[in-house]
Design a protein around this motif. Structure first.
Motif, PDB file in Angstrom:
ATOM      1  N   THR B 337       0.848  -1.201   0.000  1.00  0.00           N
ATOM      2  CA  THR B 337       0.000   0.000   0.000  1.00  0.00           C
ATOM      3  C   THR B 337       0.884   1.252   0.000  1.00  0.00           C
ATOM      4  O   THR B 337       0.624   2.205  -0.743  1.00  0.00           O
ATOM      5  CB  THR B 337      -0.918  -0.004   1.246  1.00  0.00           C
ATOM      6  N   PHE B 338       1.934   1.214   0.832  1.00  0.00           N
ATOM      7  CA  PHE B 338       2.856   2.348   0.922  1.00  0.00           C
ATOM      8  C   PHE B 338       3.521   2.601  -0.438  1.00  0.00           C
ATOM      9  O   PHE B 338       3.582   3.733  -0.917  1.00  0.00           O
ATOM     10  CB  PHE B 338       3.910   2.057   1.995  1.00  0.00           C
ATOM     11  N   TYR B 339       3.952   1.489  -1.061  1.00  0.00           N
ATOM     12  CA  TYR B 339       4.606   1.597  -2.377  1.00  0.00           C
ATOM     13  C   TYR B 339       3.634   2.197  -3.399  1.00  0.00           C
ATOM     14  O   TYR B 339       3.982   3.124  -4.141  1.00  0.00           O
ATOM     15  CB  TYR B 339       5.073   0.202  -2.813  1.00  0.00           C
ATOM     16  N   ALA B 340       2.399   1.687  -3.396  1.00  0.00           N
ATOM     17  CA  ALA B 340       1.399   2.168  -4.363  1.00  0.00           C
ATOM     18  C   ALA B 340       1.079   3.641  -4.118  1.00  0.00           C
ATOM     19  O   ALA B 340       0.892   4.408  -5.064  1.00  0.00           O
ATOM     20  CB  ALA B 340       0.125   1.332  -4.242  1.00  0.00           C
ATOM     21  N   LYS B 341       1.052   4.031  -2.845  1.00  0.00           N
ATOM     22  CA  LYS B 341       0.720   5.416  -2.500  1.00  0.00           C
ATOM     23  C   LYS B 341       1.862   6.354  -2.911  1.00  0.00           C
ATOM     24  O   LYS B 341       1.626   7.395  -3.519  1.00  0.00           O
ATOM     25  CB  LYS B 341       0.469   5.509  -0.990  1.00  0.00           C
ATOM     26  N   GLU B 342       3.089   5.929  -2.553  1.00  0.00           N
ATOM     27  CA  GLU B 342       4.245   6.790  -2.829  1.00  0.00           C
ATOM     28  C   GLU B 342       4.521   6.938  -4.320  1.00  0.00           C
ATOM     29  O   GLU B 342       4.950   7.986  -4.777  1.00  0.00           O
ATOM     30  CB  GLU B 342       5.491   6.241  -2.116  1.00  0.00           C
ATOM     31  N   THR B 343       4.311   5.860  -5.072  1.00  0.00           N
ATOM     32  CA  THR B 343       4.635   5.910  -6.507  1.00  0.00           C
ATOM     33  C   THR B 343       3.430   6.340  -7.331  1.00  0.00           C
ATOM     34  O   THR B 343       3.505   6.374  -8.557  1.00  0.00           O
ATOM     35  CB  THR B 343       5.110   4.529  -7.002  1.00  0.00           C
ATOM     36  N   LYS B 344       2.301   6.648  -6.670  1.00  0.00           N
ATOM     37  CA  LYS B 344       1.054   6.990  -7.372  1.00  0.00           C
ATOM     38  C   LYS B 344       0.781   5.961  -8.467  1.00  0.00           C
ATOM     39  O   LYS B 344       0.666   6.278  -9.652  1.00  0.00           O
ATOM     40  CB  LYS B 344       1.143   8.401  -7.957  1.00  0.00           C
ATOM     41  N   LEU B 345       0.710   4.742  -8.002  1.00  0.00           N
ATOM     42  CA  LEU B 345       0.601   3.581  -8.898  1.00  0.00           C
ATOM     43  C   LEU B 345      -0.538   3.726  -9.905  1.00  0.00           C
ATOM     44  O   LEU B 345      -1.647   4.146  -9.564  1.00  0.00           O
ATOM     45  CB  LEU B 345       0.357   2.326  -8.037  1.00  0.00           C
ATOM     46  N   SER B 346      -0.229   3.403 -11.142  1.00  0.00           N
ATOM     47  CA  SER B 346      -1.274   3.357 -12.168  1.00  0.00           C
ATOM     48  C   SER B 346      -0.936   2.227 -13.134  1.00  0.00           C
ATOM     49  O   SER B 346       0.203   1.763 -13.178  1.00  0.00           O
ATOM     50  CB  SER B 346      -1.359   4.680 -12.917  1.00  0.00           C
ATOM     51  N   PHE B 347      -1.919   1.772 -13.866  1.00  0.00           N
ATOM     52  CA  PHE B 347      -1.692   0.672 -14.809  1.00  0.00           C
ATOM     53  C   PHE B 347      -1.929   1.162 -16.228  1.00  0.00           C
ATOM     54  O   PHE B 347      -2.947   1.798 -16.514  1.00  0.00           O
ATOM     55  CB  PHE B 347      -2.629  -0.496 -14.485  1.00  0.00           C
ATOM     56  N   ASN B 348      -0.992   0.875 -17.116  1.00  0.00           N
ATOM     57  CA  ASN B 348      -1.081   1.276 -18.534  1.00  0.00           C
ATOM     58  C   ASN B 348      -1.402   2.763 -18.698  1.00  0.00           C
ATOM     59  O   ASN B 348      -2.279   3.127 -19.486  1.00  0.00           O
ATOM     60  CB  ASN B 348      -2.152   0.446 -19.259  1.00  0.00           C
ATOM     61  N   ASN B 349      -0.703   3.603 -17.938  1.00  0.00           N
ATOM     62  CA  ASN B 349      -0.883   5.060 -18.028  1.00  0.00           C
ATOM     63  C   ASN B 349      -2.306   5.518 -17.756  1.00  0.00           C
ATOM     64  O   ASN B 349      -2.726   6.575 -18.223  1.00  0.00           O
ATOM     65  CB  ASN B 349      -0.450   5.577 -19.413  1.00  0.00           C
ATOM     66  N   SER B 350      -3.060   4.685 -17.058  1.00  0.00           N
ATOM     67  CA  SER B 350      -4.418   5.085 -16.710  1.00  0.00           C
ATOM     68  C   SER B 350      -4.349   6.022 -15.501  1.00  0.00           C
ATOM     69  O   SER B 350      -3.266   6.419 -15.077  1.00  0.00           O
ATOM     70  CB  SER B 350      -5.237   3.843 -16.394  1.00  0.00           C
ATOM     71  N   LEU B 351      -5.504   6.344 -14.934  1.00  0.00           N
ATOM     72  CA  LEU B 351      -5.486   7.305 -13.827  1.00  0.00           C
ATOM     73  C   LEU B 351      -4.744   6.735 -12.614  1.00  0.00           C
ATOM     74  O   LEU B 351      -4.853   5.538 -12.339  1.00  0.00           O
ATOM     75  CB  LEU B 351      -6.900   7.747 -13.449  1.00  0.00           C
TER      76      LEU B 351
END
Lengths: 232, 396
Positions: B337-351
C-alpha cells in the motif's frame, strides 16, 4: 509395609465376539509393597506389557481391580486419571521417549510443571545430577546417547516422587554395559529414595537379585520367587 | 514464566519449519490478496471519485430541476464563500456544439461536442481542471478555448494558437457561430478530466446561447469533504423556496459509481474466499503436525498431560500461526500500500490510484485472518486430544 500396588482378579480380553477374543490377562492377582523392586518377566505375548499399561492407567482392564497407593483406579474419570498418572506413576519406556523438542532438563521439568509444582527447575537439576547428567542438561533430548536418554527418562519418572515407577523393557534397547549402568541406577534409586519400581523385562538376569518377581505365562501371573534384594 | 504448553507449542511448531512456513504463508497470502485487491479496486474507485470531484462536480454540486439556475451566480458564489467550510465555489454552464477547423483548404468538423463555460478566475480555485492542460494555458479570455485531447484527435492536427469555429443553437433555435483561438489542450490520465470537452469563457457561452445570467451548476469545493452533508443541508435550508438540487459527490456521481461499488464488493468477497482457502490449508498442515506428533502426544499423556493440555498446545500453535501470518500479511500488505501510494501507482498510463490506509479495514482483515487460523486449528487440536495414550505409544 504398606501395599503400593494391589491387583485383584484382573482380566483383559481383546475382541468383542467370542470367536475372535484374545485373553491377554487371565485372573491376575498380586501385590507389591512400598520400596520394593519388582520384575514382571515372561516371553513375548505373555501379557506383561498389557499388565504394565493397565497398572499405569494407559489402558483399562476388562475386569478386576487395580489399587495404586490405596486408590481404586477404576473409579477415576479421565481428568483424574491424567492427574493420577502425573503424580502417582512414573514411566520409563524402552526407547526413553523423551520429547525431542525439549532439552533434557525441560523433559525432566515437564511432569512437575504439569503438576503445577514450584521450583521445578531446581528439582529437575538435582535429579539430573543424581543420575549423572549434569553436563547434558541443556542439550536437546535427541542429541544425547541412548544410555543418557534412559537415565534422563528415569529422572523424569522420579520427578513427582510417584508412588511407583513403571519401566517397560528399560534396557531392551541398550548395550550390555549401558544396561548394567541403568539397572544399577534404578536399584540405587530404589535403595536410597525408597522408590518402588515395577520393571517389565524378558531378561531377568540383567537385574540380578530383586524383591519380587512376577512370572507371566499366557496371561496368567505366577509369583515364582520372593527374594531379598542384595545391595549392589 | 512461560507456560510449558506455550513453550511446547512453540518448539513443536518451530522445529517443523516447513509446516510453519507453509501455514504462515497461507495466512500471509490470504491477507496480501485482500490488501492488493483493496489498493487496486478501492484505489481505482477513490481515484474516479477524486477526479469527478476535482474536474466536474466538486464536493457539492448545485443545480436546479430545470438544469438552468436563474439566480445570480455571483450571489450564490458569495453565499458559499461566507461558509467557513467552503474553500471555493465556481459557476459552470454546459451545452453542446459543433467545432470545425479549416486546414490546407479542407474543413474538418466534429458534432455534439460537450461545451463547458467556466469563470477562469473562480474555476481554478474550485477545480483542478486547469491542471490537466498539458499544452498552452487554460481559458483566459472571451475568445480562448481549451480543447480536450480526444477532440484534438478527432479534428486532426490542431495546435495551440490555431483558430477554430464553434457553433451552437441558441435558445431561439438559431445557429450562433463564434471564432476562438485554441489556448490549450487538456489531457488527463484515465480520461476523467476534460478530454472529451471544449472549455470556453462562461460569459461567451451564455452570450452565444442568449442565456445571460443563467448558470447550469455551481461547483463547490470544501476544505474538508466530510462536511459536505452539513453544507448541503445548510444551503438547501437557506433556499427553501427555490428549486435547487444540491448533492454531495456520492449523490451526484451515484450513477457512475454504483456499478463500481458492487464490483468492489464482489472482489472483496473473492478475497475473503481466498482467506477461507488459507484456513483449509492450515487445517491440512495442522493435521500433518498432529499426525507427526502422535508419539509425543502419547508421551505427554503418559506423563500426566490432560486432554485439555493437548488441546491448548495445538490451539496455541494455531494462535502462533495466525499471529505470525497476520503480522507478516499485514506487514506485506502495508508495504505494498505504501509503495502504491508513494509511486502513485497506475496501470497502462491510466489514472493514478487514490491509495489510502484504511486502518479499520486493515485491522479487520488481520483479525479475521487471525481468527480463521485459530478456528482452523480447532479440529486438528480436537483430533489430537482423542488419541489414546496406549494407541499413541504404539508409534514408538
Amino acid at each position: 509395609m504398606s501395599k503400593v500396588l494391589d491387583i485383584r482378579n484382573l482380566y483383559k480380553i481383546y475382541g468383542k465376539e467370542k470367536v475372535n477374543q484374545v485373553t491377554a490377562l487371565d485372573d491376575v492377582s498380586f501385590s507389591i509393597d512400598q520400596g520394593e523392586f519388582a520384575l514382571i518377566v515372561g516371553s513375548s505375548g505373555s501379557g506383561k506389557s498389557t499388565l504394565l499399561n493397565i497398572i499405569g492407567l494407559l489402558d483399562k482392564p476388562t475386569n478386576g481391580t487395580v489399587r495404586v497407593a490405596g486408590t481404586d483406579t477404576s473409579k477415576l474419570n479421565d481428568g483424574q486419571i491424567s492427574s493420577f498418572r502425573n503424580k502417582k506413576v512414573g514411566f520409563v519406556f524402552q526407547f526413553s521417549n523423551l520429547l525431542s523438542d525439549l532439552t533434557v532438563l525441560e523433559n525432566v521439568m515437564l511432569p512437575m510443571q504439569m503438576a503445577g509444582m514450584q521450583k521445578s527447575r531446581e528439582k529437575a537439576t538435582e535429579l539430573l545430577m543424581a543420575v549423572g547428567l549434569k553436563d547434558q542438561m541443556k542439550q536437546r533430548a535427541d542429541r544425547i546417547s541412548g544410555g543418557q536418554a534412559q537415565r534422563a527418562a528415569i529422572a523424569r519418572g522420579l520427578a513427582n516422587q510417584p508412588a511407583l515407577v513403571l519401566a517397560d523393557e528399560p534396557t531392551g534397547n541398550l548395550d550390555s554395559v549401558t544396561s548394567k549402568n541403568v539397572v544399577k541406577l534404578m536399584k540405587s534409586m530404589c535403595e536410597t529414595l525408597g522408590q518402588t519400581f515395577v520393571v517389565v523385562t524378558h531378561d531377568q538376569e540383567d537385574f540380578g537379585n530383586v524383591d519380587h518377581i512376577i512370572q507371566m505365562r499366557d496371561g496368567k501371573a505366577f509369583e515364582t520367587s520372593m527374594v531379598r534384594r542384595v545391595a549392589t | 514464566m512461560l507456560d510449558y504448553r506455550l513453550k511446547l507449542a512453540k518448539r513443536m511448531l518451530f522445529n517443523k519449519k516447513g509446516s510453519l512456513i507453509g501455514a504462515v504463508l497461507a495466512v500471509t497470502i490470504g491477507i496480501l490478496v485482500i490488501h492488493v485487491n483493496f489498493v487496486i479496486f478501492q484505489g481505482l474507485y477513490d481515484a474516479i471519485v477524486r477526479d469527478i470531484t476535482e474536474y466536474r462536480n466538486g464536493d457539492i454540486l448545485v443545480t436546479d430541476e430545470s438544469n438552468l439556475i436563474e439566480k445570480s451566480d455571483t450571489m450564490l458564489v458569495n453565499w458559499f464563500s461566507r461558509i467557513p467550510d467552503v474553500k471555493a465555489a465556481a459557476p459552470r454552464f454546459s451545452s453542446n456544439g459543433e467545432i470545425n477547423i479549416t486546414k490546407n483548404g479542407g474543413m474538418i468538423e466534429t458534432n455534439r461536442i460537450p461545451l463547458l463555460g467556466v469563470d477562469p478566475i473562480q474555476d481554478i480555485q474550485a477545480s483542478s481542471a486547469h491542471t490537466t492542460v498539458s499544452e498552452g494555458s487554460y481559458v483566459f479570455s472571451h475568445n480562448s478555448i481549451v480543447l480536450g485531447s480526444n477532440i484534438v484527435r478527432d479534428l486532426g492536427d490542431v495546435h495551440v494558437g490555431d483558430s477554430i469555429e464553434v457553433g451552437v443553437v441558441n435558445r431561439w433555435g438559431q445557429d450562433e457561430v463564434r471564432r476562438f483561438i485554441v489556448s490549450g489542450i487538456a489531457t488527463s490520465p484515465g480520461g476523467q478530466g476534460l478530454d472529451y470537452s471544449a472549455v470556453v469563457h462562461i460569459d461567451t457561452l451564455r452570450d452565444m446561447l442568449d442565456r445571460k445570467g443563467y448558470t447550469s451548476s455551481i461547483m463547490v469545493k470544501l476544505h474538508d469533504p466530510s462536511s459536505a452533508e452539513n453544507v448541503r443541508d445548510l444551503f438547501l435550508a437557506s433556499f427553501v423556496n427555490d428549486d435547487f438540487v444540491a448533492e454531495t459527490i456520492e449523490e451526484s456521481a451515484e450513477q457512475q459509481l454504483a456499478g463500481f461499488r458492487s464490483g468492489i464488493a464482489m472482489i472483496n468477497m473473492i478475497g475473503y474466499f481466498g482467506m477461507m482457502s488459507s484456513a483449509f490449508a492450515i487445517v491440512t498442515i495442522q493435521m500433518m503436525l498432529v499426525n507427526g506428533k502422535t508419539k509425543e502426544i502419547g508421551i505427554m499423556r503418559s506423563i500426566g498431560a490432560r486432554r485439555k493440555d493437548i488441546l491448548v498446545i495445538f490451539i496455541m500453535q494455531g494462535i502462533l500461526i495466525g499471529f505470525i501470518g497476520a503480522a507478516a500479511g499485514t506487514g506485506a500488505g502495508l508495504a505494498y500500500t505504501f509503495y502504491a501510494k508513494e509511486t502513485k501507482l497506475s496501470f497502462n498510463n491510466s489514472l493514478p490510484l487514490e491509495v489510502s490506509f484504511d486502518w479499520p479495514k486493515i485491522f479487520q482483515t488481520a483479525l479475521t485472518s487471525f481468527g480463521l487460523a485459530v478456528l482452523a486449528s480447532l479440529y486438528p487440536s480436537f483430533r489430537a486430544t482423542r488419541l489414546l495414550p496406549v494407541e499413541a505409544m504404539r508409534y514408538v
